[in-house]
Design a protein around this motif. Structure first.
Motif, PDB file in Angstrom:
ATOM      1  N   PRO A   1      30.884  33.713  31.100  1.00 28.75           N
ATOM      2  CA  PRO A   1      30.558  34.485  29.876  1.00 28.75           C
ATOM      3  C   PRO A   1      31.689  35.410  29.411  1.00 28.75           C
ATOM      4  N   HIS A   2      32.564  35.845  30.317  1.00 24.58           N
ATOM      5  CA  HIS A   2      33.650  36.745  29.924  1.00 24.58           C
ATOM      6  C   HIS A   2      34.769  36.011  29.198  1.00 24.58           C
ATOM      7  N   PHE A   3      34.759  34.709  29.258  1.00 21.56           N
ATOM      8  CA  PHE A   3      35.952  33.973  28.833  1.00 21.56           C
ATOM      9  C   PHE A   3      35.699  32.937  27.747  1.00 21.56           C
ATOM     10  N   HIS A   4      34.796  33.185  26.786  1.00 21.29           N
ATOM     11  CA  HIS A   4      34.653  32.110  25.790  1.00 21.29           C
ATOM     12  C   HIS A   4      35.883  32.090  24.884  1.00 21.29           C
ATOM     13  N   SER A   5      36.006  31.023  24.119  1.00 26.43           N
ATOM     14  CA  SER A   5      37.270  30.724  23.438  1.00 26.43           C
ATOM     15  C   SER A   5      37.649  31.765  22.378  1.00 26.43           C
ATOM     16  N   GLN A   6      36.686  32.582  21.939  1.00 22.84           N
ATOM     17  CA  GLN A   6      36.991  33.576  20.903  1.00 22.84           C
ATOM     18  C   GLN A   6      37.601  34.858  21.487  1.00 22.84           C
ATOM     19  N   LYS A   7      37.556  34.982  22.809  1.00 26.59           N
ATOM     20  CA  LYS A   7      38.019  36.240  23.406  1.00 26.59           C
ATOM     21  C   LYS A   7      39.446  36.117  23.940  1.00 26.59           C
ATOM     22  N   SER A   8      40.318  37.014  23.463  1.00 24.65           N
ATOM     23  CA  SER A   8      41.681  37.025  23.992  1.00 24.65           C
ATOM     24  C   SER A   8      41.671  37.719  25.352  1.00 24.65           C
ATOM     25  N   PHE A   9      42.652  37.416  26.179  1.00 27.08           N
ATOM     26  CA  PHE A   9      42.652  38.009  27.516  1.00 27.08           C
ATOM     27  C   PHE A   9      44.071  38.244  28.019  1.00 27.08           C
ATOM     28  N   LYS A  10      44.144  38.959  29.120  1.00 22.39           N
ATOM     29  CA  LYS A  10      45.415  39.197  29.797  1.00 22.39           C
ATOM     30  C   LYS A  10      45.112  39.434  31.263  1.00 22.39           C
ATOM     31  N   ILE A  11      45.991  38.989  32.133  1.00 23.36           N
ATOM     32  CA  ILE A  11      45.858  39.329  33.558  1.00 23.36           C
ATOM     33  C   ILE A  11      47.069  40.158  33.959  1.00 23.36           C
ATOM     34  N   GLU A  12      46.817  41.328  34.523  1.00 22.16           N
ATOM     35  CA  GLU A  12      47.915  42.175  34.980  1.00 22.16           C
ATOM     36  C   GLU A  12      48.045  42.083  36.494  1.00 22.16           C
ATOM     37  N   VAL A  13      49.275  41.979  36.960  1.00 20.56           N
ATOM     38  CA  VAL A  13      49.525  41.985  38.399  1.00 20.56           C
ATOM     39  C   VAL A  13      50.112  43.348  38.754  1.00 20.56           C
TER      40      VAL A  13
ATOM     41  N   VAL B   1      45.903  34.093  25.232  1.00 21.38           N
ATOM     42  CA  VAL B   1      46.548  35.206  25.913  1.00 21.38           C
ATOM     43  C   VAL B   1      47.013  36.205  24.866  1.00 21.38           C
ATOM     44  N   LYS B   2      46.733  37.482  25.098  1.00 22.54           N
ATOM     45  CA  LYS B   2      47.202  38.517  24.182  1.00 22.54           C
ATOM     46  C   LYS B   2      47.636  39.694  25.052  1.00 22.54           C
ATOM     47  N   LEU B   3      48.888  40.082  24.933  1.00 23.58           N
ATOM     48  CA  LEU B   3      49.371  41.118  25.852  1.00 23.58           C
ATOM     49  C   LEU B   3      49.017  42.526  25.394  1.00 23.58           C
ATOM     50  N   LYS B   4      48.895  42.714  24.083  1.00 27.23           N
ATOM     51  CA  LYS B   4      48.552  44.036  23.575  1.00 27.23           C
ATOM     52  C   LYS B   4      47.084  44.056  23.146  1.00 27.23           C
ATOM     53  N   ASN B   5      46.334  45.017  23.663  1.00 31.04           N
ATOM     54  CA  ASN B   5      44.912  45.158  23.361  1.00 31.04           C
ATOM     55  C   ASN B   5      44.116  43.854  23.408  1.00 31.04           C
ATOM     56  N   PRO B   6      44.088  43.171  24.524  1.00 30.32           N
ATOM     57  CA  PRO B   6      43.263  41.967  24.606  1.00 30.32           C
ATOM     58  C   PRO B   6      41.784  42.342  24.688  1.00 30.32           C
TER      59      PRO B   6
ATOM     60  N   TYR C   1      47.640  45.183  52.716  1.00 30.54           N
ATOM     61  CA  TYR C   1      46.450  45.521  53.493  1.00 30.54           C
ATOM     62  C   TYR C   1      45.194  44.998  52.813  1.00 30.54           C
ATOM     63  N   GLU C   2      45.195  45.196  51.480  1.00 29.91           N
ATOM     64  CA  GLU C   2      43.998  44.818  50.736  1.00 29.91           C
ATOM     65  C   GLU C   2      44.399  44.286  49.385  1.00 29.91           C
ATOM     66  N   ILE C   3      43.584  43.395  48.837  1.00 35.12           N
ATOM     67  CA  ILE C   3      43.807  42.957  47.468  1.00 35.12           C
ATOM     68  C   ILE C   3      42.500  43.034  46.690  1.00 35.12           C
ATOM     69  N   PHE C   4      42.651  43.399  45.443  1.00 37.54           N
ATOM     70  CA  PHE C   4      41.481  43.581  44.584  1.00 37.54           C
ATOM     71  C   PHE C   4      41.649  42.739  43.323  1.00 37.54           C
ATOM     72  N   PHE C   5      40.533  42.287  42.802  1.00 35.95           N
ATOM     73  CA  PHE C   5      40.573  41.579  41.524  1.00 35.95           C
ATOM     74  C   PHE C   5      39.344  41.986  40.724  1.00 35.95           C
ATOM     75  N   GLY C   6      39.560  42.265  39.439  1.00 35.72           N
ATOM     76  CA  GLY C   6      38.413  42.650  38.632  1.00 35.72           C
ATOM     77  C   GLY C   6      38.769  42.858  37.186  1.00 35.72           C
ATOM     78  N   LYS C   7      37.761  43.308  36.438  1.00 37.01           N
ATOM     79  CA  LYS C   7      37.910  43.471  34.995  1.00 37.01           C
ATOM     80  C   LYS C   7      38.044  44.957  34.676  1.00 37.01           C
ATOM     81  N   LEU C   8      39.060  45.290  33.907  1.00 32.62           N
ATOM     82  CA  LEU C   8      39.286  46.680  33.526  1.00 32.62           C
ATOM     83  C   LEU C   8      38.163  47.156  32.599  1.00 32.62           C
ATOM     84  N   ILE C   9      37.528  48.251  32.995  1.00 33.34           N
ATOM     85  CA  ILE C   9      36.404  48.776  32.203  1.00 33.34           C
ATOM     86  C   ILE C   9      36.857  49.948  31.340  1.00 33.34           C
ATOM     87  N   ALA C  10      37.625  50.844  31.929  1.00 32.25           N
ATOM     88  CA  ALA C  10      38.038  52.042  31.191  1.00 32.25           C
ATOM     89  C   ALA C  10      39.226  52.675  31.890  1.00 32.25           C
ATOM     90  N   SER C  11      40.000  53.444  31.125  1.00 30.08           N
ATOM     91  CA  SER C  11      41.115  54.181  31.697  1.00 30.08           C
ATOM     92  C   SER C  11      40.829  55.671  31.628  1.00 30.08           C
TER      93      SER C  11
END
Lengths: 469, 124
Positions: free
Chosen positions: A97-109, A137-142, A164-174
């Motif tokens: 549901p987070h990734f339908h074709s109308q939604k732009s996205f970005k993955i940050e490492v 893919v959209k790097l600014k304000n996806p 030691y640890e790795i995390f993966f998730g969706k950014l909710i707020a800054s």
């Protein structure tokens, strides 16, 4: 009905880390947010695992936090990349549901505690090719920002080979890290020698649980940095200070390259610079031992950094002379004489003032200087109507530190409690200068003996050379 | 100095003064500057304000705008009323002048909008 808890990752900035637990607890109580710790957090750890019952709560917390960098909805956490991938693959359908074709996205490492080149980061990113990503893919304000974080520990020397640890998730707020930049002292119009750092000022405003429309006071206001922070959160601000020249912006400039202060430097000019002038009420030139606020006046919060007598003088109006009278002819231009206003008395007066002029449940937030070796909770100022609810240390040197104290007013004071005469607090200033005297003397002796030693060495060498000749 | 501030100040701390309220205002320069209107704040602050004191102070500066002599009921939703009060409390400002203790006659100068409430060493 039982609440549905969801896992989140709180990622903190590694600056002023001593204050973050107190800040988060203060904000949770201000917004009445339910938050559970997955693991009891340690102050120095930048990543906390927590749970909220709604995303709105997580966003609300982040919207006011100065310590927090990011809040991430946690999709996976593991000790190895293989393990993370297998967790995420198993949950793959949940992500669709987070990734339908109308939604732009970005993955940050992001890597914490170890540096990687851009190419190395891209190759890490490519291992996530199984995610059901559909949009562009959209790097600014996806629309969706995902974060992959590797944590190599917080001791930067010799990081381990693998995280030691790795995390993966969706950014909710800054959090409010950008606000610190905006309020930077480098670009502020009016500053003094002891102007409070913007991050600490904002943390103080959060300890005070300021809400929009509150009326607050700083009775040792100086250049007004605490007022700026409080006004950022919607408070209407009052300040007072004994220093006439300071409030009129006529003291010697505090910037090394500035010869003269500008005509319009003052607290109001700072408020105007940040478009907060509507929150400015007034500043008064006033001695804290003569209170001009009417007895029924109640502030929603008192936020202050009293002088410690080291870089700013601890003074009040008065004279040692007995029966001194200012003569009639000098009255118009007379500048009142000042005498020492010791730290124990300042804090006694401040707490008595707060017990009288704070609303019940209002907060007094103030700094208190201590010698680290002498410190225990007993040496802090107290008042029967004020409950200490937070106490964080900021080290200033090897031997000294200051503590940020937050008190809550629990009830109105009795008449006796308004006239407390004693103070059991140690005078920080006295000890500061005694210790300094000693070390100065030691330093002189050390230098003298070093000089003597060098001279003797020189003479022996010289003699040796002469003998050689 | 704003009239909201004037409303919460007293010179009671001067030796021999028993009430010291309200302080008299003598103004030589009064400015009205625009401040963003927030009705919630005005409604919240009004119960803390001495209405008569505000009325007299504003009238003496010529900025009362024919407001009623007594605080009306149900003002919370009366935007026009709150706007006028907003002006009196936050927008009218004494730039140069004096505050005067009603009992002792002690004067406190106001310069560039900042009141100097320092007493001399023989008064404390």
């Amino acid at each position: 009905m039982s609440k549905c808890w969801k896992k989140y990752l709180l990622w903190f900035a590694q600056e002023h880390i001593e204050f973050r637990i107190a800040e988060i607890e203060s904000l949770l109580s201000l917004f009445k947010i339910d938050m559970r710790y997955d693991e009891k957090p340690l102050n120095q750890e930048p990543f906390w695992l927590v749970e909220f019952t709604s995303e709105t709560d997580a966003q609300l917390l982040a919207s006011r936090s100065v310590s927090l960098r990011n809040c991430i909805e946690l999709w996976g956490r593991a000790n190895s990349l293989e393990h993370l991938h297998s967790t995420l693959k198993a949950k793959r359908d949940l992500f669709v549901p987070h990734f339908h074709s109308q939604k732009s996205f970005k993955i940050e490492v992001e890597t914490f505690g170890k540096h990687f080149s851009q190419n190395e980061k891209v190759s890490k990113l490519e291992t996530f090719d199984y995610l059901p990503l559909q949009g562009k893919v959209k790097l600014k304000n996806p629309d969706v920002c995902l974060q992959y974080i590797e944590y190599y520990g917080n001791k930067h020397l010799n990081p381990p080979e693998l995280p030691y640890e790795i995390f993966f998730g969706k950014l909710i707020a800054s959090g409010l890290r950008q606000l610190i930049q905006k309020l930077s002292l480098k670009t502020r119009k009016f500053i003094g020698n002891t102007t409070m750092d913007p991050q600490l000022s904002l943390l103080m405003a959060n300890q005070a649980q300021i809400q929009s429309g509150d009326i607050i006071l700083d009775p040792f206001v100086g250049s007004g940095s605490l007022l700026v922070a409080a006004a950022e959160f919607g408070a209407y601000v009052f300040g007072s200070d004994i220093d006439y020249l300071m409030l009129h912006g006529k003291t010697k400039p505090s910037r090394i390259k500035q010869k003269k202060r500008a005509e319009d430097e003052n607290v109001y000019a700072n408020m105007k610079q940040y478009h907060l002038e509507s929150q400015y009420l007034d500043v008064l030139i006033s001695d804290f031992t003569t209170i001009f606020w009417k007895p029924s006046m109640q502030f929603d919060a008192i936020i202050t950094d009293p002088p410690y007598g080291i870089r700013e003088a601890t003074e009040r109006v008065g004279t040692e002379k007995s029966n001194y009278v200012v003569s009639e002819e000098h009255l118009a231009t007379h500048v009142p004489a000042k005498i020492e206003y010791g730290i124990p008395i300042i804090y006694r007066d401040l707490l008595v003032f707060a017990s009288k002029h704070l609303k019940v449940s209002g907060k007094l937030v103030c700094w208190f200087p201590v010698f680290r070796e002498d410190y225990n909770e007993e040496c802090l100022p107290t008042h029967p109507c004020l409950k200490l609810i937070a106490n964080c240390e900021q080290p200033l040197s090897k031997v000294t530190s200051r503590r940020l104290l937050t008190f809550e007013k629990t009830r109105p004071p009795s008449i006796e409690e308004l006239n407390i005469e004693y103070s059991t607090i140690q005078d920080f200033r006295d000890k500061y200068f005694t210790i300094r005297e000693e070390s100065r003397k030691e330093k002189r002796l050390k230098n003298a003996s070093l000089k003597k030693e060098n001279w003797e060495k020189y003479m022996t060498n010289k003699n040796a050379v002469e003998v050689h000749k | 100095m704003k009239l909201l501030t004037h409303n919460v100040l007293t010179s009671k701390c001067i030796r021999g003064v028993t009430v010291g309220y309200p302080l008299l205002i003598k103004a030589t320069n009064v400015k009205v500057s625009e401040v963003e209107f927030k009705p919630d704040f005005v409604a919240k602050v009004l119960p803390k304000i001495e209405w008569d004191v505000l009325a007299n102070a504003a009238e003496s500066l010529g900025h009362w705008q024919n407001l009623p002599k007594e605080l009306p009921n149900n003002y919370e939703n009366d935007t026009d009323f709150l706007k006028k009060i907003h002006r009196v409390l936050l927008e009218v400002e004494v730039i140069q002048g004096e505050l005067i203790c009603p009992e002792s006659g002690r004067k406190f100068p106001i310069t560039n909008g900042i009141a100097n409430m320092l007493l001399n060493e023989d008064e404390v």
